[in-house]
Scaffold this motif. Structure first.
Motif, PDB file in Angstrom:
ATOM      1  N   TRP A 178      17.800  53.431  41.691  1.00 56.40           N
ATOM      2  CA  TRP A 178      17.927  52.345  40.711  1.00 56.40           C
ATOM      3  C   TRP A 178      18.908  51.262  41.165  1.00 56.40           C
ATOM      4  N   CYS A 179      19.928  51.663  41.944  1.00 60.07           N
ATOM      5  CA  CYS A 179      20.946  50.695  42.348  1.00 60.07           C
ATOM      6  C   CYS A 179      20.474  49.775  43.468  1.00 60.07           C
ATOM      7  N   GLU A 180      19.262  49.995  44.009  1.00 63.20           N
ATOM      8  CA  GLU A 180      18.745  49.146  45.073  1.00 63.20           C
ATOM      9  C   GLU A 180      18.106  47.863  44.537  1.00 63.20           C
ATOM     10  N   PHE A 181      18.047  47.697  43.227  1.00 57.14           N
ATOM     11  CA  PHE A 181      17.346  46.560  42.626  1.00 57.14           C
ATOM     12  C   PHE A 181      18.312  45.708  41.817  1.00 57.14           C
ATOM     13  N   HIS A 182      17.886  44.460  41.564  1.00 57.52           N
ATOM     14  CA  HIS A 182      18.715  43.568  40.746  1.00 57.52           C
ATOM     15  C   HIS A 182      18.919  44.135  39.348  1.00 57.52           C
ATOM     16  N   SER A 196      32.632  55.696  33.581  1.00 53.93           N
ATOM     17  CA  SER A 196      31.335  55.163  33.180  1.00 53.93           C
ATOM     18  C   SER A 196      31.381  53.653  33.341  1.00 53.93           C
ATOM     19  N   ILE A 197      30.773  53.182  34.420  1.00 62.22           N
ATOM     20  CA  ILE A 197      30.683  51.749  34.697  1.00 62.22           C
ATOM     21  C   ILE A 197      29.256  51.468  35.131  1.00 62.22           C
ATOM     22  N   ASN A 198      28.641  50.476  34.547  1.00 61.88           N
ATOM     23  CA  ASN A 198      27.298  50.104  34.980  1.00 61.88           C
ATOM     24  C   ASN A 198      27.348  49.660  36.434  1.00 61.88           C
ATOM     25  N   TRP A 199      26.536  50.298  37.297  1.00 60.06           N
ATOM     26  CA  TRP A 199      26.638  50.022  38.726  1.00 60.06           C
ATOM     27  C   TRP A 199      26.334  48.561  39.059  1.00 60.06           C
ATOM     28  N   SER A 200      25.336  47.977  38.414  1.00 63.07           N
ATOM     29  CA  SER A 200      24.997  46.582  38.723  1.00 63.07           C
ATOM     30  C   SER A 200      26.141  45.661  38.350  1.00 63.07           C
ATOM     31  N   LYS A 254      13.834  38.516  38.214  1.00 65.70           N
ATOM     32  CA  LYS A 254      14.642  39.478  38.950  1.00 65.70           C
ATOM     33  C   LYS A 254      13.766  40.568  39.561  1.00 65.70           C
ATOM     34  N   LYS A 255      14.195  41.057  40.721  1.00 61.80           N
ATOM     35  CA  LYS A 255      13.532  42.221  41.308  1.00 61.80           C
ATOM     36  C   LYS A 255      13.972  43.453  40.531  1.00 61.80           C
ATOM     37  N   VAL A 256      13.023  44.127  39.889  1.00 60.86           N
ATOM     38  CA  VAL A 256      13.363  45.203  38.967  1.00 60.86           C
ATOM     39  C   VAL A 256      12.725  46.513  39.395  1.00 60.86           C
ATOM     40  N   PHE A 257      13.321  47.588  38.914  1.00 57.09           N
ATOM     41  CA  PHE A 257      12.761  48.932  39.067  1.00 57.09           C
ATOM     42  C   PHE A 257      12.666  49.516  37.659  1.00 57.09           C
TER      43      PHE A 257
END
Length: 989
Positions: A45-49, A698-702, A104-107
């Protein structure tokens, strides 16, 4: 499962950045589609915008009137990171989603979707941003073929994957794991185990439930269980589920299972247990038995959860009581059947529970405008669980069964609770979204008292109203203006008045709610004052005041007297007046706000209260029992000082605080810290107490990645990453790194005379220092060099001093247009990735540095790795490889070894602070070690969603004595844990 994971990973990597790919995973229920999709999502999931995982779609849409709207709202927020005004039109949300998907490039993973309308509502029909990926799990392998997205001019690439059962070896391992807690069978069980493995046909859910049902059972029991399965004629999974149900040790557990399957899936566990206990169900052992057999699970928000197949099996068991005459069953959950039973007044004394939501019938165009009569319930003498949402009933409410324990009537049309409603045995009353204007006792009104006496002819002066009620939920009652007479609610434990936007008064008699454990007044925006007597309650554990606007003038303008008056003449007050006249008040000064709260509080939410640093309560000393504190969506710039005084605090959340810049020295008892500063460029500093316990971050990676991307000049999450301008780095630190004579010193001097935004940065994480700066030639002091991205060497044994680190330098440039390779997902890192392997010791460290603002044709990447004797020593053979991003090329690599300079014992080490971090080379890197032994040094491991989170400890317990700092006023050196210098009282924070 490994083959399936590899297949999907390959599908993700094989896609082009110019196309959109959709993968449909199909298979029978319980085969593992959702587990597979969730696992892959967690990996990539972290590979996408932007990314979004929407689970359990079919059940959420079918089980709730506005379920689809809720899912659309979740998806829209995940991919846009903006909250829109809530709308009630599916098409409007679809349009919003379409616009966001194009940017955005999404997953996206859409889990368990079996309805074309739902699929089109969530994905739209206008297309995606190139490079996006969508995974759909469904029981219908042809569903995606018919969606609007595949009917566009530019169709996405669509691939179907049918998920089959596990192979026999994996099936054996899974069954053994749940039955024996190991991967192999006990002696004597081999033959019957093989029979059960073959019977389950590789079905993971069947194997898991079977294993838990047979745990600690002898071989004879296993063989009997197998014989029972052979007699069933249904599918293997259904047979296993039913046998697991049959194996429950008592009728109590079976009744509990049926109650939950029919009415309580998705309901808070504590609320459910309170209601079910009142139905004479043994909860303590029953819940445990269901959990042990995998027939029940507990969700993230403490709600009761069941796998859809398990729930269907439970309801099937109830339907078998009478296939064609639903009124003869013990429970009715199907809205259509419930409506017909009430319409034709078929209900009998055997019925224990009934659920009807007219909006669900209207959604299916089955309900019409037919109105029901209350006497339809008159023969249901045993009815204890009754849900009549948005049902208009006519007639006398004395027809309601007297045994009702749970009454849920969302959208109740009347302005007050009917006087003739039987309430003696009522334990939970939920009238959310209703038209009720007030909730007060009948005895305070003589006319009501007279009317009540006419109803049952009894004298009620000594009788308590709602004598059994433990849960009162009036949330979202817009017309509700007052709640009172708590002295007539002697057993009340939960008072939930959330979003009652017209509520103006909560009676002071709440102080007689001696059994209260939870009070929720969130978003009661017109409630000008809290009851003054709340502070006297002894059992309250949770107070929720989200959106109460504590930071605005309505609290400051209260005309209240000092809290000290609570203690004046209380004996005389009790003698002369009723409790509602009790004299006491919340202090008007917010600095003393916490003194108005119960001292027994364990959980307090002050989210979305417009609390700034100036208006935040300054004293939490009276809340010594507090463990959970929620401060989300407040305009605070830093963690309030008073939070540090909470001696038992375990969970602190400060999500979406738009002005949050620093969190310094939270209580060392903390076990979870949530910081997701939605709408913030970056947090500048997070610093922990040296005695800090391991915690979960707990931090949102994006969001985390965006903080790094936006080039903050002073940024630190202690123990994770530290970024600082090179001009601010002390010379003795650079000397310890061996960076004392090289070209970028000119950049440091230039940076000191110009704005910081033109300087360069020093990154530190995992015991690795690194920087990037514009240059075409490697520093001359790197004598060990190699053309290209790799270099190998052997550590010499000639130096008399100890090796302390390795300096690595690489020269990189942008590829020319004729050198560029087609981008393939996952093949290239976003930033240069360094792999260092000690061949002799068979250890490998892989580090991908965060991006920064360098965007030149050619640059130097310089890094220092703090290796010690345990990692590198004389004679070790080492290889280093630098993998560049897709648009870059590594021209040259160079290595320089750094040794200690023989400093005297007791002399200060310039790198002491950096060495004090816990998760560094030579420290605890276990969270980053893979099964192959490699260390993947990437902080997403701490921040990834789901149950696989690892514990984070900022500072190492190995070197507790080195964490000191110097006072700016008197130069005294004190421990970092101190907030004030004891010599001159200078504040460190």
């Amino acid at each position: 499962m490994d083959d399936s994971i590899n297949f999907i990973t390959s599908w993700l990597k094989d896609g082009s950045s110019h196309t959109v790919d959709i993968l449909t995973i199909s298979g029978i229920g319980g085969i593992g589609k959702s587990s597979l999709a969730k696992h892959v999502y967690g990996l990539y999931w972290c590979e996408f915008h932007r990314s979004s995982y929407i689970e359990d779609i079919t059940r959420k849409c079918d089980g709730k009137f506005n379920g689809l709207l809720d899912l659309q709202e979740q998806l829209y927020y995940d991919i846009s990171k903006t909250r829109s005004i809530k709308v009630d039109d599916v098409s409007i949300y679809t349009s919003k989603i379409e616009n966001s998907l194009a940017r955005k490039k999404v997953f996206i993973v859409l889990d368990d979707i079996n309805n074309l309308v739902h699929l089109d509502a969530l994905l739209g029909g206008k297309g995606f941003y190139p490079g996006s990926k969508v995974i759909i799990t469904t029981k219908d392998r042809w569903l995606t073929e018919s969606c609007a997205l595949l009917k566009t001019n530019i169709k996405p690439k669509h691939l179907k994957y049918f998920l089959e059962g596990l192979h026999e070896t994996k099936s054996r391992q899974l069954l053994c794991y749940h039955a024996f807690m190991c991967n192999y069978p006990k002696a004597g069980y081999e033959e019957v185990l093989d029979k059960l493995v073959k019977y389950c046909q590789g079905h993971p859910l069947a194997l898991e439930i079977l294993g838990k049902s047979l745990h600690n059972r002898d071989v004879a029991y296993w063989e009997g269980f197998m014989e029972g399965l052979k007699k069933e004629i249904s599918s293997p999974i259904n047979n296993v589920l039913r046998m697991s149900f049959d194996s429950l040790p008592s009728d109590n557990d079976k009744d509990l299972f049926k109650h939950i399957a029919c009415f309580f899936v998705g309901i808070d566990r504590e609320v459910s247990e309170t209601i079910l206990e009142a139905c004479d169900i043994n909860i303590r052992s029953g819940i445990t038995n269901l959990l042990d057999r995998c027939l029940l699970s507990i969700g993230w928000n403490n709600e009761l959860m069941m796998h859809q197949l398990v729930q269907e099996m439970g309801r099937f068991e109830v339907s078998q009581e009478s296939l064609n005459k639903p009124w003869k069953r013990s429970r009715l959950w199907c809205h259509k059947e419930s409506f017909r039973v009430l319409k034709h007044k078929k209900g009998k004394g055997n019925l224990l529970g009934l659920s009807l939501d007219m909006r669900m019938l209207e959604k299916e165009k089955l309900g019409g405008s037919f109105e029901l009569k209350t006497d339809a319930l008159s023969n249901m003498d045993s009815l204890m669980l009754l849900q009549l949402n948005y049902v208009h009933m006519h007639g006398s409410y004395e027809n309601f069964p007297e045994e009702i324990r749970w009454l849920c009537m969302h959208g109740f049309p009347l302005k007050s609770i009917p006087l003739d409603l039987p309430i003696d045995n009522l334990v939970a009353l939920d009238m959310s979204y209703s038209n009720i204007e007030s909730f007060v006792g009948w005895y305070s009104n003589p006319q009501r008292l007279e009317k009540r006496q006419k109803v049952d002819g009894s004298c009620l002066k000594e009788k308590r109203l709602f004598g059994s009620l433990k849960i009162l939920n009036l949330s979202f009652c817009k017309q509700l203006h007052s709640v009172g007479d708590f002295d007539q609610l002697p057993t009340l434990e939960r008072l939930i008045l959330r979003n009652c936007i017209g509520l103006r008064d909560v009676c002071e008699s709440i102080g007689q709610g001696f059994e209260l454990v939870l009070i929720d007044l969130s978003y009661c925006t017109k409630l000008e004052k809290l009851p003054r007597s709340i502070c006297l309650l002894k059992k309250v554990k949770t107070v929720l005041l989200d959106g109460y606007n504590l930071g605005e003038s309505q609290i400051k303008n209260m005309e209240l007297v000092s809290l000290e008056m609570c203690m004046v003449n209380t004996t005389d007050i009790n003698r002369r007046t009723s409790f509602s006249a009790f004299v006491g008040a919340i202090p008007s000064d917010l600095k003393s706000f916490s003194m108005s709260l119960p001292r027994s509080l364990v959980r307090l939410s002050l989210a979305n209260n417009n609390l700034s640093h100036e208006t935040f309560p300054m004293d939490f000393s009276c809340l010594s029992m507090l463990k959970h504190l929620y401060l989300d969506e407040n305009p605070i710039s830093s963690m309030p000082n008073c939070v540090r005084t909470l001696p038992r605090l375990e969970i602190l959340t400060m999500g979406k605080c738009k002005k949050l810049k620093s969190i310094e020295y939270p209580p060392h008892t903390l076990t979870e810290l949530f910081i997701n500063p939605y709408g913030v460029d970056y947090i500048e500093k997070v610093v922990f107490d040296p005695d800090m316990s391991p915690l979960q971050l707990s931090i949102n990676w994006s969001d985390y990645a965006s903080w790094i991307d936006c080039t903050p000049w002073l940024y630190e999450i202690q123990g994770m990453v530290k970024i600082q301008p090179m001009v601010a780095v002390k010379e003795k630190v650079l000397h310890s790194l061996g960076w004392t004579n090289f070209d970028f010193h000119n950049y440091r001097r230039a940076g000191s005379n110009s704005s910081l935004e033109h300087g360069i940065q020093l990154f530190y994480e995992f015991g690795i220092f690194s920087t990037k700066y514009e240059e075409e030639e490697m520093p001359t002091w790197f004598t060990n060099r190699s053309v290209g991205p790799s270099i190998s060497f052997t550590i010499p044994s000639s130096s008399p001093n100890n090796l302390t680190g390795i300096n690595l330098c690489s020269v990189q440039r942008l590829r020319g247009s004729d050198e560029r390779s087609p981008y393939v997902f996952g093949q290239f890192p976003k930033e240069p990735m360094i792999t260092i392997s000690n061949i002799t010791k068979n250890r490998t460290w892989i580090y991908e540095r965060h991006r920064d603002s360098t965007s030149t044709m050619c640059y130097i990447l310089l890094s220092h790795w703090m290796f010690g004797m345990n990692e590198m020593e004389a004679g070790d053979h080492v290889t280093i490889t630098v993998t560049a991003p897709a648009d870059e090329l590594v021209k040259e690599c160079g290595v320089s070894l750094v040794y200690d300079d023989g400093q005297e014992e007791g002399e200060e080490d310039a790198l002491d602070y950096y060495k004090s971090w816990n998760h560094i080379i030579g420290g605890d890197l276990s969270p980053f070690q893979t099964e192959t032994g490699q260390y993947i040094l990437h902080n997403w491991r701490f921040l990834q969603p789901g149950q696989d989170k690892v514990w984070f400890r900022a500072l190492s317990p190995r070197n507790p004595g080195i964490l000191v700092r110097e006072c700016e006023i008197c130069n005294a050196k004190e421990e970092l844990s101190r907030l004030v210098c004891p010599m001159c009282t200078f504040s460190f924070v």
